[in-house]
Design a protein around this motif. Structure first.
Motif, mmCIF file in Angstrom:
data_model
loop_
_atom_site.group_PDB
_atom_site.id
_atom_site.type_symbol
_atom_site.label_atom_id
_atom_site.label_comp_id
_atom_site.label_asym_id
_atom_site.label_seq_id
_atom_site.Cartn_x
_atom_site.Cartn_y
_atom_site.Cartn_z
ATOM 1 N N ALA A 185 0.842 -1.202 0.000
ATOM 2 C CA ALA A 185 0.000 0.000 0.000
ATOM 3 C C ALA A 185 0.880 1.257 0.000
ATOM 4 O O ALA A 185 0.567 2.240 -0.682
ATOM 5 N N VAL A 186 1.971 1.208 0.755
ATOM 6 C CA VAL A 186 2.901 2.356 0.787
ATOM 7 C C VAL A 186 3.408 2.628 -0.626
ATOM 8 O O VAL A 186 3.417 3.778 -1.101
ATOM 9 N N ALA A 187 3.804 1.567 -1.315
ATOM 10 C CA ALA A 187 4.321 1.730 -2.683
ATOM 11 C C ALA A 187 3.234 2.280 -3.608
ATOM 12 O O ALA A 187 3.501 3.177 -4.427
ATOM 13 N N ALA A 188 2.004 1.744 -3.437
ATOM 14 C CA ALA A 188 0.910 2.194 -4.306
ATOM 15 C C ALA A 188 0.602 3.669 -4.069
ATOM 16 O O ALA A 188 0.382 4.432 -5.011
ATOM 17 N N VAL A 189 0.587 4.079 -2.788
ATOM 18 C CA VAL A 189 0.296 5.478 -2.459
ATOM 19 C C VAL A 189 1.412 6.382 -2.984
ATOM 20 O O VAL A 189 1.162 7.444 -3.552
ATOM 21 N N GLU A 190 2.654 5.926 -2.799
ATOM 22 C CA GLU A 190 3.797 6.735 -3.277
ATOM 23 C C GLU A 190 3.681 6.992 -4.788
ATOM 24 O O GLU A 190 4.022 8.068 -5.270
ATOM 25 N N HIS A 245 4.669 7.741 5.310
ATOM 26 C CA HIS A 245 5.227 7.035 6.476
ATOM 27 C C HIS A 245 4.306 5.872 6.824
ATOM 28 O O HIS A 245 3.084 6.054 6.869
ATOM 29 N N ASP A 246 4.897 4.716 7.080
ATOM 30 C CA ASP A 246 4.047 3.612 7.534
ATOM 31 C C ASP A 246 3.900 3.688 9.060
ATOM 32 O O ASP A 246 4.536 4.518 9.714
#
Lengths: 230, 408
Positions: free
Chosen positions: B232-237, B249-250
């Motif tokens: 999800a972090v990668a997708a949001v980035e 930030h996770d």
């Protein structure tokens, strides 16, 4: 050819305050293919000499040669190799591994030697037949008589064709009939395989089967009789 | 089967009671370890989920530096639109949020509080706080002049639902910001700091009052599960402008104390597990030592036959390994069954459900069966079993055949 040569062996045990001379300057040559009895009363030194020849015990001084190889200077591991490949043992109390069957007891030594499964099985069946126990390979020691157990022990000792078989009081736990049968088996195996037999005993009947009788007392050889000549 | 394995296996059953007792201790400890570790893994998951659910979310989009120093001017531009864009990413829930401090005054009292601007329609997807309204209602319009506050704060300010509060603070440009809001509802999280120090306004009103324009301070996002957070972090980035004006930030970075408290708990648990494993290891040591001692004569015989001490030691290790393998597989199997039952039906103890309900959290713990929780404990027990057998095996190296054969 000399199978065993002992030169000036000495071995002293400490028992309480007393030093016991188990071997007192013992020298002896044993020819290949011979059947020799070491006879002595208890404490006479026959078992110590047998153990020293078998690499189970080390003399305090002196030299031991088996088939020309000096063994008293070998490492623990070297002695184990020697026992595994060149010497067979038969003990007074049979000393079979109780959780293994007769066949497995015989195969055990061959497995340690790294023999294949097929060879182990064939040889085990063959040797069991030779010692008169054909068809009894799947019995455990507890399911066999003393004489049968000793035959398995003999089979185990000779299965890998050792040059030397050492037997310590092999008939001590057997009745006279079974003792005779065992000695006849020794003679037959000696003739068939050419192995040298050295037997420590104080049983007169056993001595009668030997070609050579070596008498010991207090750690010394006191008499050496060629019974064939006699 | 090689004779050595047969020999080792049969040797084990010479003393069946002793072997069963030792193996039983192993199986019992392994079942316990599998269940406890699974319960812990499940509990940590719940701790993290519930800890993050109240407020933080799984990840946040912020301006660089905001995480260390939450300055008013470090904003996420066009935040509501960006949150909408992130919600289009498969599996992600997102809501924009503003945050500042203000003085809240009632007729009688004044208290400092943290004020959040939230999207009423989307905040329930990223926070459990909207579900914890105990009196009144949650916010329902994006620009209404209303607020929800904690029950404790309401008590301190001596206000109730329907009363008015005056908020005084600083705007984004440093100017004076003030508003009068009506209390729409009161929440109770059970967490004192939140209940006495936080209030939430609709984000539209928040932006008006604090001169934020279309900006906010963070986009809070939630992934389908904790395991999905890195993806999800990668997708949001990938949805953010490439100019580096915003960062993701996770939860680990946002709430490091959560990980620390888990680590502290884990440390205590590992100590307890260690004690259990050492007890089992001593039981194995006792069994193997006894077993070696009573077979001294037999070992002398096989040494006389030509077996080297090292190989004899390996035989004893093999016996322990066989016993240990029974422990590993029986323990993992029985522990797995027990854990599976509770992972489906949940596990609770008196008082847990009542306490959890107070925080809007599930009242039953669900142990999580994973390969790690199934085999980590049993494999450690197995390793210690072999370690405990090393001493009896090592003793055999010093054995002399003649002396050994004289043993009774």
């Amino acid at each position: 050819m000399t199978a065993v040569r002992c030169i000036d062996l000495c071995k002293t045990y400490r028992q309480g305050e007393e030093d016991i001379k188990a071997l007192d300057h013992v020298s002896i040559d044993i020819e290949s293919g011979d059947i020799v009895c070491l006879s002595a009363p208890s404490g006479g030194g026959k078992t110590t000499l047998l153990n020293s020849i078998g690499g189970l015990d080390r003399p305090d001084s002196g030299e031991i040669y088996i088939a020309g190889q000096r063994i008293d200077t070998l490492s623990k591991s070297g002695l184990a190799e020697l026992r595994l490949n060149h010497i067979g043992f038969v003990f007074q109390a049979y000393n079979l591994i109780p959780v293994l069957t007769a066949s497995e007891n015989i195969e055990f030594v061959m497995q340690v030697q790294g023999r294949s499964r097929g060879e182990r099985r064939d040889k085990s069946e063959e040797i069991l037949a030779e010692v008169g126990l054909a068809g009894m390979g799947d019995r455990r020691p507890a399911e066999m008589s003393g004489g049968q157990q000793q035959r398995v022990a003999v089979a185990r000792a000779i299965v890998s064709r050792p040059t030397l078989v050492l037997a310590d009081e092999p008939t001590a736990n057997l009745d006279s009939k079974t003792s005779d049968e065992l000695m006849e088996l020794f003679i037959r195996l000696n003739e068939t395989h050419g192995s040298t037999f050295v037997i420590a005993t104080h049983d007169q009947r056993v001595m009668g089967y030997a070609r050579r009788l070596v008498k010991m007392l207090d750690g010394r050889i006191v008499d050496d009789i060629d019974q064939q000549a006699a | 089967m090689p004779i050595e394995v047969r020999l080792a296996w049969r040797n084990l059953w010479r003393q069946p009671k002793r072997t069963l007792l030792t193996t039983g201790a192993m199986v019992f400890s392994n079942v316990l370890l599998v269940f406890m570790i699974s319960l812990q893994v499940g509990m940590y998951g719940l701790m993290i989920e519930n800890g993050l659910k109240v407020f933080t979310g799984h990840l946040q989009v912020q301006a660089p530096g905001y995480i260390d120093d939450a300055k008013m001017r470090l904003v996420v531009p066009d935040a509501v639109a960006l949150a909408g864009k992130l919600r289009d990413v498969d599996g992600i829930s997102a809501a924009a949020r503003g945050s500042t401090f203000a003085l809240a005054s009632s007729e009688d009292r004044t208290y400092g509080m943290a004020v959040m601007g939230v999207e009423p329609d989307h905040e329930p997807d990223v926070s459990s706080l909207p579900g914890l309204i105990g009196a009144g209602r949650y916010l329902d319009a994006a620009d209404a002049a209303e607020i929800v506050i904690g029950k404790r704060l309401a008590r301190n300010l001596k206000v109730d639902v329907g009363d008015e509060l005056t908020l005084l603070g600083s705007g984004l440009d440093g100017s004076f910001a003030a508003t009068v809001v009506t209390i729409a509802g009161l929440f109770e999280t059970g967490i004192p700091d939140i209940d006495r120090g936080i209030g939430a306004l609709p984000i539209g009103h928040f932006q008006d009052v604090f001169y934020m324009g279309d900006a906010a301070h963070m986009i809070v996002a939630v992934a389908p599960s904790l395991e999905a957070v890195p993806a999800a972090v990668a997708a949001v980035e990938s949805q953010l402008p490439a100019d580096g004006e915003l960062v993701v930030h996770d939860w680990d970075a946002l709430v490091p104390e959560l990980r620390q408290s888990i680590n502290a708990d884990l440390g205590g648990a590992l100590f307890m597990y260690g004690v259990l494993v050492v007890l089992v290891a001593f039981s194995v040591l006792n069994t193997q030592l006894m077993s070696v001692l009573e077979r001294t004569r037999e070992f002398g015989i096989v040494m006389a036959l030509g077996l080297k001490p090292g190989r004899l030691g390996r035989l004893v290790l093999l016996e322990a390994a066989l016993m240990g393998l029974i422990g590993v597989f029986a323990g993992a199997f029985l522990g797995g069954l027990l854990t599976l039952y509770f992972s489906v039906n949940g596990f609770t103890y008196p008082g847990l459900e009542e306490m959890a309900a107070q925080f809007n959290l599930p009242g039953r713990l669900h142990p999580e069966v994973t390969l790690l929780s199934l085999f980590a404990g049993p494999l450690v027990v197995f390793a210690f079993t072999l370690l405990a057998t090393a001493y009896p095996a090592f003793r055999l190296r010093r054995l002399k055949p003649v002396e050994a054969m004289r043993a009774a």
